[in-house]
Motif scaffolding. Structure first.
Motif, PDB file in Angstrom:
ATOM      1  N   GLN A  60     -48.565  -1.825  43.365  1.00 56.89           N
ATOM      2  CA  GLN A  60     -49.996  -2.124  43.072  1.00 56.89           C
ATOM      3  C   GLN A  60     -50.995  -1.372  43.602  1.00 56.89           C
ATOM      4  OE1 GLN A  60     -50.149  -6.428  43.362  1.00 56.89           O
ATOM      5  NE2 GLN A  60     -52.415  -6.378  43.662  1.00 56.89           N
ATOM      6  N   LEU A  61     -51.012  -0.904  44.814  1.00 54.44           N
ATOM      7  CA  LEU A  61     -52.177  -0.154  45.539  1.00 54.44           C
ATOM      8  C   LEU A  61     -51.826   1.169  45.487  1.00 54.44           C
ATOM      9  CD1 LEU A  61     -52.423  -2.484  48.633  1.00 54.44           C
ATOM     10  CD2 LEU A  61     -53.546  -2.605  46.524  1.00 54.44           C
ATOM     11  N   MET A  63     -49.722   3.047  47.432  1.00 52.50           N
ATOM     12  CA  MET A  63     -49.890   3.724  48.527  1.00 52.50           C
ATOM     13  C   MET A  63     -48.461   4.606  48.819  1.00 52.50           C
ATOM     14  SD  MET A  63     -51.207   0.797  50.944  1.00 52.50           S
ATOM     15  CE  MET A  63     -50.812   1.456  52.773  1.00 52.50           C
ATOM     16  N   TYR A  67     -47.673   6.602  54.541  1.00 53.73           N
ATOM     17  CA  TYR A  67     -48.665   5.990  55.279  1.00 53.73           C
ATOM     18  C   TYR A  67     -48.081   5.117  56.259  1.00 53.73           C
ATOM     19  CZ  TYR A  67     -53.068   3.486  56.218  1.00 53.73           C
ATOM     20  OH  TYR A  67     -54.115   2.906  57.058  1.00 53.73           O
ATOM     21  N   CYS A  68     -47.022   4.204  56.096  1.00 55.70           N
ATOM     22  CA  CYS A  68     -46.413   3.691  57.164  1.00 55.70           C
ATOM     23  C   CYS A  68     -45.373   4.055  58.004  1.00 55.70           C
ATOM     24  CB  CYS A  68     -46.090   2.081  56.602  1.00 55.70           C
ATOM     25  SG  CYS A  68     -47.337   1.312  55.694  1.00 55.70           S
ATOM     26  N   PRO A  81     -43.535   0.873  60.984  1.00 58.01           N
ATOM     27  CA  PRO A  81     -45.008   0.913  61.139  1.00 58.01           C
ATOM     28  C   PRO A  81     -45.269   0.141  62.597  1.00 58.01           C
ATOM     29  CG  PRO A  81     -44.971  -0.148  59.061  1.00 58.01           C
ATOM     30  CD  PRO A  81     -43.590   0.328  59.400  1.00 58.01           C
ATOM     31  N   ASP A  82     -46.413   0.514  63.284  1.00 59.68           N
ATOM     32  CA  ASP A  82     -46.740  -0.252  64.607  1.00 59.68           C
ATOM     33  C   ASP A  82     -47.795  -1.283  63.961  1.00 59.68           C
ATOM     34  OD1 ASP A  82     -48.660   1.589  63.840  1.00 59.68           O
ATOM     35  OD2 ASP A  82     -48.728   2.502  65.746  1.00 59.68           O
ATOM     36  N   GLN A  84     -50.867  -1.511  64.606  1.00 55.38           N
ATOM     37  CA  GLN A  84     -52.072  -0.855  64.218  1.00 55.38           C
ATOM     38  C   GLN A  84     -52.183  -0.352  62.670  1.00 55.38           C
ATOM     39  OE1 GLN A  84     -53.744   1.831  67.177  1.00 55.38           O
ATOM     40  NE2 GLN A  84     -55.098   2.765  65.736  1.00 55.38           N
ATOM     41  N   THR A  85     -51.192   0.046  62.265  1.00 55.08           N
ATOM     42  CA  THR A  85     -50.967   0.415  60.803  1.00 55.08           C
ATOM     43  C   THR A  85     -51.473  -0.632  59.918  1.00 55.08           C
ATOM     44  OG1 THR A  85     -49.306   2.008  61.446  1.00 55.08           O
ATOM     45  CG2 THR A  85     -49.415   1.440  59.271  1.00 55.08           C
ATOM     46  N   ALA A  88     -54.999  -1.324  60.287  1.00 52.23           N
ATOM     47  CA  ALA A  88     -55.982  -0.598  59.781  1.00 52.23           C
ATOM     48  C   ALA A  88     -56.512  -1.335  58.407  1.00 52.23           C
ATOM     49  CB  ALA A  88     -55.251   0.690  59.564  1.00 52.23           C
ATOM     50  N   CYS A  89     -55.845  -1.812  57.838  1.00 53.45           N
ATOM     51  CA  CYS A  89     -56.427  -2.544  56.678  1.00 53.45           C
ATOM     52  C   CYS A  89     -56.713  -4.079  56.930  1.00 53.45           C
ATOM     53  CB  CYS A  89     -55.767  -2.692  55.380  1.00 53.45           C
ATOM     54  SG  CYS A  89     -55.578  -0.900  54.652  1.00 53.45           S
ATOM     55  N   GLN A  92     -59.694  -6.488  57.951  1.00 57.19           N
ATOM     56  CA  GLN A  92     -60.602  -6.877  57.133  1.00 57.19           C
ATOM     57  C   GLN A  92     -59.975  -7.477  55.816  1.00 57.19           C
ATOM     58  OE1 GLN A  92     -63.873  -3.977  56.302  1.00 57.19           O
ATOM     59  NE2 GLN A  92     -62.974  -2.886  57.986  1.00 57.19           N
ATOM     60  N   ILE A  93     -58.778  -6.952  55.306  1.00 56.94           N
ATOM     61  CA  ILE A  93     -58.325  -7.305  53.974  1.00 56.94           C
ATOM     62  C   ILE A  93     -57.461  -8.605  54.444  1.00 56.94           C
ATOM     63  CG2 ILE A  93     -56.873  -6.821  51.894  1.00 56.94           C
ATOM     64  CD1 ILE A  93     -57.839  -4.266  52.394  1.00 56.94           C
ATOM     65  N   TRP A 107     -50.995  -8.220  67.400  1.00 52.35           N
ATOM     66  CA  TRP A 107     -52.142  -7.166  67.687  1.00 52.35           C
ATOM     67  C   TRP A 107     -53.059  -7.542  69.175  1.00 52.35           C
ATOM     68  CZ3 TRP A 107     -53.798  -2.589  66.913  1.00 52.35           C
ATOM     69  CH2 TRP A 107     -55.233  -2.483  66.730  1.00 52.35           C
TER      70      TRP A 107
ATOM     71  N   ILE B 130     -52.150  10.902  51.598  1.00 57.67           N
ATOM     72  CA  ILE B 130     -51.424   9.658  52.025  1.00 57.67           C
ATOM     73  C   ILE B 130     -52.035   8.869  52.956  1.00 57.67           C
ATOM     74  CG2 ILE B 130     -49.525   9.373  53.804  1.00 57.67           C
ATOM     75  CD1 ILE B 130     -48.376  12.055  53.079  1.00 57.67           C
ATOM     76  N   PHE B 131     -52.848   9.368  53.974  1.00 55.01           N
ATOM     77  CA  PHE B 131     -53.565   8.460  54.879  1.00 55.01           C
ATOM     78  C   PHE B 131     -54.987   8.087  54.499  1.00 55.01           C
ATOM     79  CE2 PHE B 131     -50.198  10.808  57.261  1.00 55.01           C
ATOM     80  CZ  PHE B 131     -49.500   9.930  57.809  1.00 55.01           C
ATOM     81  N   VAL B 145     -58.803   2.346  46.788  1.00 52.53           N
ATOM     82  CA  VAL B 145     -58.148   0.969  46.086  1.00 52.53           C
ATOM     83  C   VAL B 145     -58.446  -0.228  47.270  1.00 52.53           C
ATOM     84  CG1 VAL B 145     -55.883   1.248  47.170  1.00 52.53           C
ATOM     85  CG2 VAL B 145     -56.335   0.085  45.107  1.00 52.53           C
ATOM     86  N   TYR B 149     -60.023  -4.560  47.496  1.00 49.93           N
ATOM     87  CA  TYR B 149     -59.286  -6.019  48.089  1.00 49.93           C
ATOM     88  C   TYR B 149     -60.158  -6.627  49.429  1.00 49.93           C
ATOM     89  CZ  TYR B 149     -55.427  -4.867  44.748  1.00 49.93           C
ATOM     90  OH  TYR B 149     -54.863  -4.877  43.698  1.00 49.93           O
ATOM     91  N   GLY B 150     -61.365  -5.923  49.345  1.00 45.02           N
ATOM     92  CA  GLY B 150     -62.116  -6.407  50.606  1.00 45.02           C
ATOM     93  C   GLY B 150     -62.422  -5.793  51.815  1.00 45.02           C
ATOM     94  N   MET B 151     -62.034  -4.413  51.481  1.00 42.35           N
ATOM     95  CA  MET B 151     -62.348  -3.621  52.700  1.00 42.35           C
ATOM     96  C   MET B 151     -63.951  -3.153  52.873  1.00 42.35           C
ATOM     97  SD  MET B 151     -60.260  -2.229  54.925  1.00 42.35           S
ATOM     98  CE  MET B 151     -60.402  -0.867  56.245  1.00 42.35           C
ATOM     99  N   LEU B 182     -59.961   2.051  62.224  1.00 34.31           N
ATOM    100  CA  LEU B 182     -59.107   2.270  63.371  1.00 34.31           C
ATOM    101  C   LEU B 182     -58.456   3.846  63.447  1.00 34.31           C
ATOM    102  CD1 LEU B 182     -56.689  -0.998  63.261  1.00 34.31           C
ATOM    103  CD2 LEU B 182     -58.916  -0.641  64.402  1.00 34.31           C
ATOM    104  N   TYR B 184     -56.355   7.053  63.652  1.00 35.17           N
ATOM    105  CA  TYR B 184     -55.168   7.839  62.930  1.00 35.17           C
ATOM    106  C   TYR B 184     -54.406   8.723  63.788  1.00 35.17           C
ATOM    107  CZ  TYR B 184     -55.741   5.019  58.831  1.00 35.17           C
ATOM    108  OH  TYR B 184     -55.878   3.952  57.914  1.00 35.17           O
ATOM    109  N   LYS B 187     -50.554   8.304  64.157  1.00 34.55           N
ATOM    110  CA  LYS B 187     -49.747   8.562  62.991  1.00 34.55           C
ATOM    111  C   LYS B 187     -49.869  10.083  62.456  1.00 34.55           C
ATOM    112  CE  LYS B 187     -49.545   5.228  60.008  1.00 34.55           C
ATOM    113  NZ  LYS B 187     -48.276   4.255  60.587  1.00 34.55           N
TER     114      LYS B 187
END
Lengths: 217, 227
Positions: A60-61, A63, A67-68, A81-82, A84-85, A88-89, A92-93, A107, B130-131, B145, B149-151, B182, B184, B187
């Motif tokens: 859907q997104l 990604m 990323y993770c 992923p930790d 923090q990963t 990161a979104c 807020q989301i 967290w 990727i990031f 994207v 979704y609210g970011m 946050l 990176y 990572k």
């Protein structure tokens, strides 16, 4: 003296033999069918502390896997992923979603989310993610269509015989480097896969170990 | 006798399949291990708990106030020279040089400290996708994207504040984050972060250039795809 045993007794040895043969066959069949990771491991789909959906994040997104699983290209171990990963979104989301309670708790406390491990190699197997993904083996080959999974399950047996299927004939599975993380990619045909795979195998000098020491130490 | 045997056998097979199921059936039960010989050794493995430590963490965190061997004392987000105890959590940096921190002393530096080649730009582009693209969008306009979704408050690179921002500060933002973003640094390895800085610069240029900036031999190609 002549009819000491009844007539049916003549058949007893034959019948016993038949029973023995049938039982042996059934037992062998049962072991063959059940005593293998194809039965014991495939389909293992435990509940996770967070109902993370690969389908939402990847399909859907859009990604990327990395990323993770950010160290899969450089590390033998593909990292989960930790926190923090996630944050990161998710700072807020959906930051108040009850599904993410374990992430927020982690967290705040600093102790990791206790994900349930699904894919487990025995401790005497030294599988290296990086060497595989950097040489044309896609996530898909070992994890199936994980990009479509709402809850992750084990799609492949990951037994030694299964590893060797590819180690003996990597050309059947190798992909272009650009499609390693595109789990929806499929070769146009089996013949094209074979032609392409054979070329990659030659160009990248791919020679998967078939000796014990290749994976066991 | 035979009939009884086959009836019993048949029934037990049905019972067996009913209880054990078939191959590939999805289930939550922890898989049984039929020959668990040496499958589980007491060694410490990546991201696996270990009973050896009191907190069961196999992956150890650096002891508070210490720095791993080969690392210089890192620079934290707030303090150029941390000496107030804030270095308790070791940030991701292997030193205090410009390459590691994006700064010279107390001010941001500019310039990419590694050779900028076509490979580096490609690498930067790949890592950007990727990031970064999830939020900042593929062109850096802040329309990734995640925004749908609210970011909130995703920065577009195409504003004067960021066009004039020094490379070092962009590098630091990737490493440690800024405002709601946050960091990176944990990572993305050092060289990849600089590659992304280079790519971000290219994105900024691509959205804020005139035809005169394009090398003459490439102009025709660009004109051809002009909408």
């Amino acid at each position: 003296m002549s009819n000491f045993f009844p007539r049916w007794a003549n058949w007893v040895p034959l019948k016993l033999l038949l029973i023995a043969v049938v039982l042996t066959t059934v037992l062998t069949g049962g072991v063959w069918y059940y005593f293998t990771p194809k039965y014991t491991r495939v389909g293992y789909m435990p509940d996770q502390p967070v109902p993370f959906s690969h389908s939402i994040h990847v399909e859907q997104l859009g990604m990327d896997c990395r990323y993770c699983h950010s160290f899969v290209e450089v590390s033998g171990h593909s990292n989960v992923p930790d926190t923090q990963t996630c944050m990161a979104c998710h700072s807020q989301i959906k930051s108040t979603s009850p599904k993410l309670a374990a992430v927020r708790a982690s967290w705040e406390s600093g102790s990791p989310v206790q994900w349930v491990r699904i894919h487990k190699a025995p401790d005497y197997v030294y599988f290296n993610h990086a060497v595989h993904v950097n040489r044309g083996v896609s996530c898909f080959s070992c994890h199936g269509q994980i990009n479509n999974m709402t809850t992750v399950w084990q799609a492949e047996p990951q037994s030694m015989a299964w590893c060797l299927e590819c180690h003996r004939a990597p050309e059947k599975f190798l992909r272009p480097p650009s499609e390693i993380y595109n789990l929806n990619w499929r070769p146009a045909s089996a013949a094209q896969q074979l032609a392409m795979g054979t070329q990659f195998k030659k160009e990248w000098n791919i020679n998967p170990p078939l000796t014990c020491g290749g994976c066991h130490r | 006798m035979l009939r009884t045997f086959f009836i019993v056998l048949g029934l037990s097979l049905v019972l067996l399949v009913a209880v054990t199921g078939l191959r590939g059936q999805k289930g939550k039960k922890t898989p049984i291990e039929i020959f668990p010989d040496m499958d589980h050794q007491p060694k410490v493995k990546s991201q696996v708990p270990s009973g050896f430590f009191a907190d069961f963490r196999g992956d150890r965190l650096p002891v508070s106030g210490t720095v791993p061997m080969g690392y210089a004392m890192p620079v934290s987000k707030e303090d150029p020279l941390p000496d107030d105890g804030k270095y308790a959590t070791v940030q991701f940096s292997s030193g205090t040089s410009y390459e590691d921190t994006g700064r010279f002393g107390d001010h941001w530096g500019t310039g990419i400290p590694i050779p900028v080649t076509a490979e580096l730009m490609q690498r930067g582009g790949e890592r950007y996708m990727i990031f970064c693209a999830v939020c900042h969008g593929t062109s850096g306009a802040g329309n990734g994207v995640a925004g749908q979704y609210g970011m909130a408050a995703i920065a577009s690179y195409h504003q004067d504040r960021l066009r004039t921002m020094s490379d070092g500060e962009i590098f630091n933002t990737i490493t440690h984050g800024k405002n709601t973003m946050l960091g990176y640094g944990g990572k993305i390895p050092l060289n990849d972060r600089w590659a992304i800085v280079a790519y971000v610069r290219a994105l900024q240029l691509s959205q804020n250039a005139t035809m005169a900036d394009v090398p003459p031999e490439k102009r025709a190609k660009l004109e051809a795809v002009k909408p």
